[in-house]
Design an enzyme around this catalytic site. Sequence first.
Site, PDB file in Angstrom:
ATOM      1  N   HIS A 333       2.238   6.590 -69.131  1.00  0.00           N
ATOM      2  CA  HIS A 333       3.238   5.593 -69.533  1.00  0.00           C
ATOM      3  C   HIS A 333       3.902   5.991 -70.852  1.00  0.00           C
ATOM      4  O   HIS A 333       5.138   5.991 -70.969  1.00  0.00           O
ATOM      5  CB  HIS A 333       2.550   4.232 -69.666  1.00  0.00           C
ATOM      6  CG  HIS A 333       3.456   3.098 -70.023  1.00  0.00           C
ATOM      7  ND1 HIS A 333       3.915   2.184 -69.106  1.00  0.00           N
ATOM      8  CD2 HIS A 333       3.995   2.727 -71.213  1.00  0.00           C
ATOM      9  CE1 HIS A 333       4.691   1.309 -69.699  1.00  0.00           C
ATOM     10  NE2 HIS A 333       4.747   1.605 -70.997  1.00  0.00           N
ATOM     11  N   GLU A 334       3.090   6.320 -71.856  1.00  0.00           N
ATOM     12  CA  GLU A 334       3.653   6.600 -73.177  1.00  0.00           C
ATOM     13  C   GLU A 334       4.435   7.915 -73.196  1.00  0.00           C
ATOM     14  O   GLU A 334       5.465   8.016 -73.875  1.00  0.00           O
ATOM     15  CB  GLU A 334       2.532   6.630 -74.226  1.00  0.00           C
ATOM     16  CG  GLU A 334       1.729   5.344 -74.326  1.00  0.00           C
ATOM     17  CD  GLU A 334       2.579   4.108 -74.551  1.00  0.00           C
ATOM     18  OE1 GLU A 334       3.632   4.211 -75.210  1.00  0.00           O
ATOM     19  OE2 GLU A 334       2.201   3.036 -74.048  1.00  0.00           O
TER      20      GLU A 334
END
Length: 880
Positions: A333-334
């Site tokens: 995600h990051e």
Amino acid sequence: MRVIRKFIAFVLLPFAVLCLAAPNVVAQPRFRFDATPGRLSKDVVPLQVGLTLDLDPARDGFDGRAEIELRLGKPADVIELHAHELVASSAWLADGGKRRVLEVKPDPEAQIWRLVPADGRPLAAGRHRLTLVYAGQVQRQGSGLFRASAMIDGKPVPSLATQLEPIHARRVFPAFDEPVFRARYLLTVRAPAGLEVLANMPREHRSEAGGIATHRFAATPAMPSYLFAVAVGRYEVLEGRAAGVPLRIVTAPGKREQGRFALAATRQLLPYYTQYFGTPYALPRLDQLAVPSTRFGAMEDWGLISYAENGLLVDPATTSPAQQRRVFSLIAHEVAHQWFGNLVTAASWNEIWLNEAFATWMANKATDHFNPGWQTLLNNRGWVDETMALDATDATRAIRSGPVRETAVFDVFDGITYTKGGAVLTMVEQWLGEERFRLGLAAYMRERRMSNATAGDLWFHIGRAAGRDVAAMAASWTDQPGFPLVTVASRCEGGKTRVTLAQRRFRSAAAPAPAAEPQWQIPVRLARGAQAATVLLDQAQASTILAGCSDEPVRANAGGRGYYRVAYAPEAHAALRERFAALPPADRVALLADTLALAHAGALPLGEGLRWLALLPQVRDGGRVPLFKQAIEAFQQLDQAFAGTLQQAPLRDTARALLAAELMRLGWEPLPADDPETLAMRARLVRQLAAFDDAATLAEALARLGRDEAGTQPLHPSLREAVRIAAGVAADRARFDRMLAALAVAPGEQERRTLASALASGRDAGRARELLDRMLAGDLPSNIASMMPPMVAELSPHGELAYRHLLDHWPQWQQIAGQTGQRWLLPGTAENANDPARAQALIADQARLVGPDGARLAQRAAARIGQLADLKARAAGLGP
């Protein structure tokens, strides 16, 4: 805007559809700087920000100097910019080679500094250099510039880190603190010589004098203020490389080797994203920092992503497979944010879904790509169902939120943005096809790189790549709240099958009926046997003809990627139940989710959901685990709803019978042949049976933990967390005392989370109160302390006690949670109650203690309480 309906044929026979005209949809405009909503004037634009910060983790404050190159579009009498909890000592403007003193006039309520020329003359249009000298405060909570202590050799050693999204940059430096303002940042940090300093960009120079080291970093690309990052502390570094980019995993001393899992994941993800987008990672290096305490979650700061330790680090000896999954997914995600959010930034907080929904969707795609055995899309169904439950109430909102009050921006960092947004993208991708969708995203990245974007920009590029009017279809999902229920009926006519589809908004039983029914453009995926097709249902009702007739019912939402519920005619629903075990895994998960949701909403008898859960042992393939996860989540919700009623005990008997049989089938002892799904499910069963006070499970957990503590039989990593939390349910006084003492000196975040969960799970009311009192001492990390009331409410029978403790000690809890975190305390602690009176009191208590910025969170929790109260009211129909 009208949409041309496009249909994909069943084998040998096209669809024929009779329908109404599609509804008109307001176009979503493309990005324009001057039209982007915000508090600050668009006539004052920052170009470059030079920051000099004096930082020492041992100090409660810090000093700063900001030199801002800016452009005035027209003459101005005042410059406004954001600053909060900062104290200015001097301010001036370089104007024609002379220094013009500025008066700083703070507006604390608006979090604004107004800079007014002391000489009373207006500021000319053109470029200027603004200099501000100021001081600020180090925060106790995980926002702004905050202190995070690592336990090193049994002693807390402080460090500093930042969390500036959404509006905390203004607590670190005077800022144009809105996403639309992008500027280059040049950072210089002065810090004690024995400490390391990290920032978005690589360090260019270091010098030392008098025990103070000065670190100067390279200039960042133009970026919004919320992506700025700095950290100061003692670190260890694990290095690698991927896609031509140097990688570093940065940890507290002694934890370097726990970064190897994260490094391996990043080596997979960075090349994958580079190839997918056709655009390389934009910075010269990517650092990922494990913050040793205080912070929640993770933050995608460009070039320096920071995580709570348990979001980045993996100790093979103690980390469960389930936790490893969470770490991989969070990293995915990051790192995806380095494109979605950083390279291309949402124009305003109104469009934050462009950052978060896409990072969620991309993380799921990447996780599934590299770890297909994890069944990511099926196992994430619980998040989707939880979000749909909220979305079925009047407390929901549209994905594109509309105007957002600055001080309540965190309200839109929720399941609607992340989970619904990601699910809608998955549905759109299925409709268009993966390659067309990817080509549209790649074009979007190329055209908007190093700039901002709106939904209009996104759908323009995806629509052009797909050759369809995607914008109108997508707007029906992003620009209105809620989601549809699609009803499916079919009958045989002259050797062919007529299928009738209709839509209306799905609403929970506790929600009032709407004045008018909204409509969506729904890509309904139909399947019968090996045949499959997608129909865009863009009106209230439609019918289609299928070739031949069959006893096998037509399934809607085949593949389970649609963000809608499906209701079948009774005979078709019964036929699907008979065929349940033979259906494709994704269809089983979707069908079970819809059946449970319809039963909970009152559209089916409440007992019908339990009848379907009884089918699970019939499933013998690899899709069994996600179904049992759904069963656990369904039993949890019903248990919360039935708490305090005569129906709770028989419900728990039903749940224990199903789950204990599955644990017995798997066995307690992990086997070498166990795949990650089996390992994760065994631990999940142990935790849930313990939560339902299953005597055999509690006894076995205590025995196994005793052997582990004695050193005679170490716990398998897959069971370590589950067994310790289960032991917390049955903990006696001595064990409670040992766990509470261990919490204060726990060496890392995952250990703290496990101990906190175990302590919160206890059944003794006196010890629950003692636990909450202990959190008020102020010596534990604020993230752990502030989580405790909601954890007690969720994991023990003492939710009312936890809520009352908040009210009785509100000033202390407010100080621990901080300005932002206080908004979650009451709603998070109350949301599992089943008494409508608690919902009403919550609204009033939140308004009185938190104010208007907490209203939306309280409304959401009250809506959930209403759903549980409705289930409780209908529980009598199940019998004692």
